[in-house]
Design a protein around this motif. Structure first.
Motif, PDB file in Angstrom:
ATOM      1  N   SER A  69       0.822  -1.209   0.000  1.00 21.57           N
ATOM      2  CA  SER A  69       0.000   0.000   0.000  1.00 21.57           C
ATOM      3  C   SER A  69       0.852   1.253   0.000  1.00 21.57           C
ATOM      4  N   ALA A  70       2.090   1.150   0.468  1.00 19.81           N
ATOM      5  CA  ALA A  70       2.967   2.317   0.552  1.00 19.81           C
ATOM      6  C   ALA A  70       3.193   2.967  -0.801  1.00 19.81           C
ATOM      7  N   LYS A  71       2.913   2.252  -1.875  1.00 20.50           N
ATOM      8  CA  LYS A  71       3.096   2.788  -3.216  1.00 20.50           C
ATOM      9  C   LYS A  71       1.892   3.617  -3.660  1.00 20.50           C
ATOM     10  N   ARG A  72       0.783   3.504  -2.915  1.00 18.37           N
ATOM     11  CA  ARG A  72      -0.416   4.249  -3.265  1.00 18.37           C
ATOM     12  C   ARG A  72      -0.554   5.433  -2.309  1.00 18.37           C
ATOM     13  N   VAL A  73      -0.156   6.616  -2.747  1.00 15.98           N
ATOM     14  CA  VAL A  73      -0.083   7.776  -1.874  1.00 15.98           C
ATOM     15  C   VAL A  73      -1.430   8.480  -1.801  1.00 15.98           C
ATOM     16  N   ALA A  74      -1.804   8.867  -0.603  1.00 15.14           N
ATOM     17  CA  ALA A  74      -3.002   9.677  -0.393  1.00 15.14           C
ATOM     18  C   ALA A  74      -2.722  10.627   0.764  1.00 15.14           C
ATOM     19  N   LEU A  75      -3.570  11.618   0.915  1.00 14.11           N
ATOM     20  CA  LEU A  75      -3.455  12.553   2.024  1.00 14.11           C
ATOM     21  C   LEU A  75      -4.750  12.561   2.799  1.00 14.11           C
ATOM     22  N   PHE A  76      -4.653  12.885   4.082  1.00 13.38           N
ATOM     23  CA  PHE A  76      -5.856  13.115   4.866  1.00 13.38           C
ATOM     24  C   PHE A  76      -5.768  14.494   5.477  1.00 13.38           C
ATOM     25  N   SER A  77      -6.796  15.296   5.261  1.00  8.29           N
ATOM     26  CA  SER A  77      -6.843  16.636   5.805  1.00  8.29           C
ATOM     27  C   SER A  77      -8.277  16.900   6.235  1.00  8.29           C
ATOM     28  N   PHE A  78      -8.633  18.168   6.463  1.00  8.47           N
ATOM     29  CA  PHE A  78     -10.028  18.455   6.707  1.00  8.47           C
ATOM     30  C   PHE A  78     -10.412  19.780   6.079  1.00  8.47           C
ATOM     31  N   THR A  79     -11.682  19.927   5.775  1.00  5.13           N
ATOM     32  CA  THR A  79     -12.155  21.095   5.055  1.00  5.13           C
ATOM     33  C   THR A  79     -12.201  22.314   5.960  1.00  5.13           C
ATOM     34  N   CYS A  80     -12.163  23.492   5.346  1.00  2.00           N
ATOM     35  CA  CYS A  80     -12.118  24.738   6.104  1.00  2.00           C
ATOM     36  C   CYS A  80     -13.494  25.206   6.567  1.00  2.00           C
ATOM     37  N   ASN A  81     -14.537  24.674   5.961  1.00  8.53           N
ATOM     38  CA  ASN A  81     -15.858  25.166   6.327  1.00  8.53           C
ATOM     39  C   ASN A  81     -16.260  24.660   7.711  1.00  8.53           C
ATOM     40  N   LYS A  82     -17.420  25.067   8.174  1.00  7.65           N
ATOM     41  CA  LYS A  82     -17.842  24.763   9.538  1.00  7.65           C
ATOM     42  C   LYS A  82     -18.037  23.280   9.785  1.00  7.65           C
ATOM     43  N   SER A  83     -18.216  22.493   8.738  1.00  3.72           N
ATOM     44  CA  SER A  83     -18.443  21.059   8.941  1.00  3.72           C
ATOM     45  C   SER A  83     -17.179  20.346   9.417  1.00  3.72           C
ATOM     46  N   ARG A  84     -16.010  20.842   9.026  1.00  5.41           N
ATOM     47  CA  ARG A  84     -14.738  20.276   9.457  1.00  5.41           C
ATOM     48  C   ARG A  84     -14.715  18.755   9.316  1.00  5.41           C
ATOM     49  N   LYS A  85     -14.906  18.289   8.119  1.00  2.82           N
ATOM     50  CA  LYS A  85     -14.897  16.859   7.867  1.00  2.82           C
ATOM     51  C   LYS A  85     -13.550  16.414   7.330  1.00  2.82           C
ATOM     52  N   LEU A  86     -13.074  15.280   7.804  1.00  2.00           N
ATOM     53  CA  LEU A  86     -11.858  14.703   7.250  1.00  2.00           C
ATOM     54  C   LEU A  86     -12.124  14.238   5.832  1.00  2.00           C
ATOM     55  N   CYS A  87     -11.173  14.438   4.961  1.00  2.00           N
ATOM     56  CA  CYS A  87     -11.354  13.986   3.591  1.00  2.00           C
ATOM     57  C   CYS A  87     -10.047  13.433   3.063  1.00  2.00           C
ATOM     58  N   SER A  88     -10.132  12.415   2.247  1.00  2.00           N
ATOM     59  CA  SER A  88      -8.945  11.834   1.630  1.00  2.00           C
ATOM     60  C   SER A  88      -8.708  12.497   0.283  1.00  2.00           C
ATOM     61  N   VAL A  89      -7.452  12.678  -0.053  1.00  2.00           N
ATOM     62  CA  VAL A  89      -7.059  13.320  -1.297  1.00  2.00           C
ATOM     63  C   VAL A  89      -6.072  12.412  -2.000  1.00  2.00           C
ATOM     64  N   ARG A  90      -6.429  11.909  -3.169  1.00  2.00           N
ATOM     65  CA  ARG A  90      -5.544  11.034  -3.926  1.00  2.00           C
ATOM     66  C   ARG A  90      -4.480  11.868  -4.645  1.00  2.00           C
ATOM     67  N   PHE A  91      -3.243  11.484  -4.497  1.00  2.00           N
ATOM     68  CA  PHE A  91      -2.151  12.225  -5.130  1.00  2.00           C
ATOM     69  C   PHE A  91      -1.255  11.234  -5.846  1.00  2.00           C
TER      70      PHE A  91
END
Length: 423
Positions: A69-91
């Motif tokens: 899995s280390a070869k499949r890069v992704a990021l986890f962050s959260f949105t700036c709006n009031k919902s503040r939900k974690l979201c994955s970002v494929r890179f």
């Protein structure tokens, strides 16, 4: 006679090891499953009991799957709006189109958002706060696997905040003096949370397994906090909380020698470049090592330098000189070896002014490098909610239409899917 044969045939299918009379060894099944995404593996747990046990509890499969899995890069962050939900970002795909990536709202029992403070082997370390009636700070931490959507049990950390850290009966993030970092001790196959207080220089470690907080030796040099630099408001939020380097099993902080008396302030007028040092905590021995910055780090930067991990290597980024003419990233190719510092990136701010506001030109924050090692995400803005792409082969930069201002990049964590869990 027909009934027993039918039952025997169904039993072979239910065991998941014989298909149309062909026997599949356990080792082969493990190898095949290790190539699949976690989402598909969660679905395959329903095939039969043996597969459910294999996918849920087999340490060989977990480690083999993590390695691939280390070869499949992704990021986890959260949105700036009031919902503040974690979201994955494929890179490097970097897709932010609505509906493409699921967003997960993570809150504790009191509805407080859980902030990511570290990521290791597919596990996010999340922290939230709650004030008890006796005015102790009861800080809650969790480990969370976004792929399997499983939480660890609550980890409780107690501290005694000073009165001026409370506002309207609420403890605000990072205002109680304690910060947290997360990493993995490969020698004992143990995950650890490190808590440190910039006000008192206390350091505590939580070991998953014995599940207790222990005091360890204080920092030889107190890590730099975001306050005190010439432009406090232009420091990255959450900066210098400790970055984990997997190849060395260490957590690392940037420090300034002979400057602090645990007041969390920087006497900038009297700082010299040779006072900067990197403090490295070995999670195996729980001892410290002091590393020197690259030799090119020879002028005082206008803003606080940043320690990050890119391509599994410790990196130091900074604006070169007090006038900040260039943005530079140095990479330590071989951990602990001073001579292995190599310049990874050097960009003139003149090349960036058409892409970003002049007021925030020095706020560049390295986020992540693509799997092929050619493209780097650089975040900028007061909350690092904006980003540009940099091609490392020629130091060229560009905007991406796929970027939005919803992501708070400074909290983004380099992430790989895994089956790792904490019982």
């Amino acid at each position: 006679m027909d009934a027993p044969k039918s039952m025997s045939r169904r039993r072979k299918y239910s065991e998941g090891t014989r298909l149309v009379g062909i026997f599949l060894p356990h080792e082969l099944i493990t190898q095949i499953l290790s190539f699949l995404p976690v989402k598909h593996l969660m679905q395959l747990k329903c095939v039969c009991k043996s597969w459910k046990t294999l996918i849920s509890n087999d340490s060989t499969l977990v480690k083999l799957h993590l390695k691939r899995s280390a070869k499949r890069v992704a990021l986890f962050s959260f949105t700036c709006n009031k919902s503040r939900k974690l979201c994955s970002v494929r890179f490097p795909k970097v897709s932010f189109e609505k509906g493409k990536e699921p967003k997960q709202k993570l809150t504790d029992a009191f509805g407080a958002f859980l902030y990511p403070v570290g990521c290791c082997n597919g596990l996010l370390c999340l922290v939230g706060y709650y004030l008890t009636n006796d005015h102790h700070a009861e800080i809650w931490l969790y480990l969370y696997n976004p792929a399997t959507k499983t939480f660890s049990n609550k980890i409780v950390f107690l501290s005694k905040p000073r009165a001026y850290y409370l506002r309207f009966g609420i403890i605000f993030r990072f205002q109680h003096g304690w910060k947290f970092a997360f990493g993995y001790d490969n020698s004992t196959d143990t995950y650890k949370i490190v808590a440190f207080c910039l006000l008192t220089n206390e350091v505590r470690v939580f070991n998953f397994g014995d599940n207790v907080w222990r005091n360890i030796q204080s920092f030889p040099v107190v890590p730099v906090d975001r306050g005190g630099f010439p432009s406090d408001e232009q420091c990255h939020p959450g900066i210098n909380n400790g970055v984990y380097v997997n190849v060395s099993g260490t957590l690392n902080w940037l420090s300034i020698q002979n400057n602090f008396e645990y007041k969390n302030e920087i006497d900038w007028k009297h700082i010299t470049i040779d006072q900067f040092v990197i403090i490295s905590l070995d999670l195996s021995t729980e001892t410290y090592l002091q590393l020197l910055p690259p030799s090119d780090f020879d002028k005082l930067p206008c803003l606080q330098p940043t320690l990050v991990v890119l391509m599994d290597c410790l990196c130091l980024s900074f604006s070169h000189g007090f006038d900040g003419t260039d943005f530079i990233i140095w990479q330590m190719k071989e951990f602990g070896v001073q001579e292995s510092w190599t310049q990874l990136l050097k960009i003139s701010y003149r090349n960036l002014r058409s892409l970003m506001s002049y007021d925030y030109e020095s706020l560049l924050f390295p986020v992540c490098v693509s799997g092929n090692g050619d493209t780097l995400i650089l975040a900028w803005g007061k909350s690092n909610e904006k980003a540009i792409l940099c091609t490392l082969s020629d130091n060229s930069v560009k905007k991406s239409r796929k970027f939005t201002n919803e992501i708070r990049w400074y909290l983004a964590k380099d992430y790989v899917e895994s089956l790792v869990s904490i019982d």
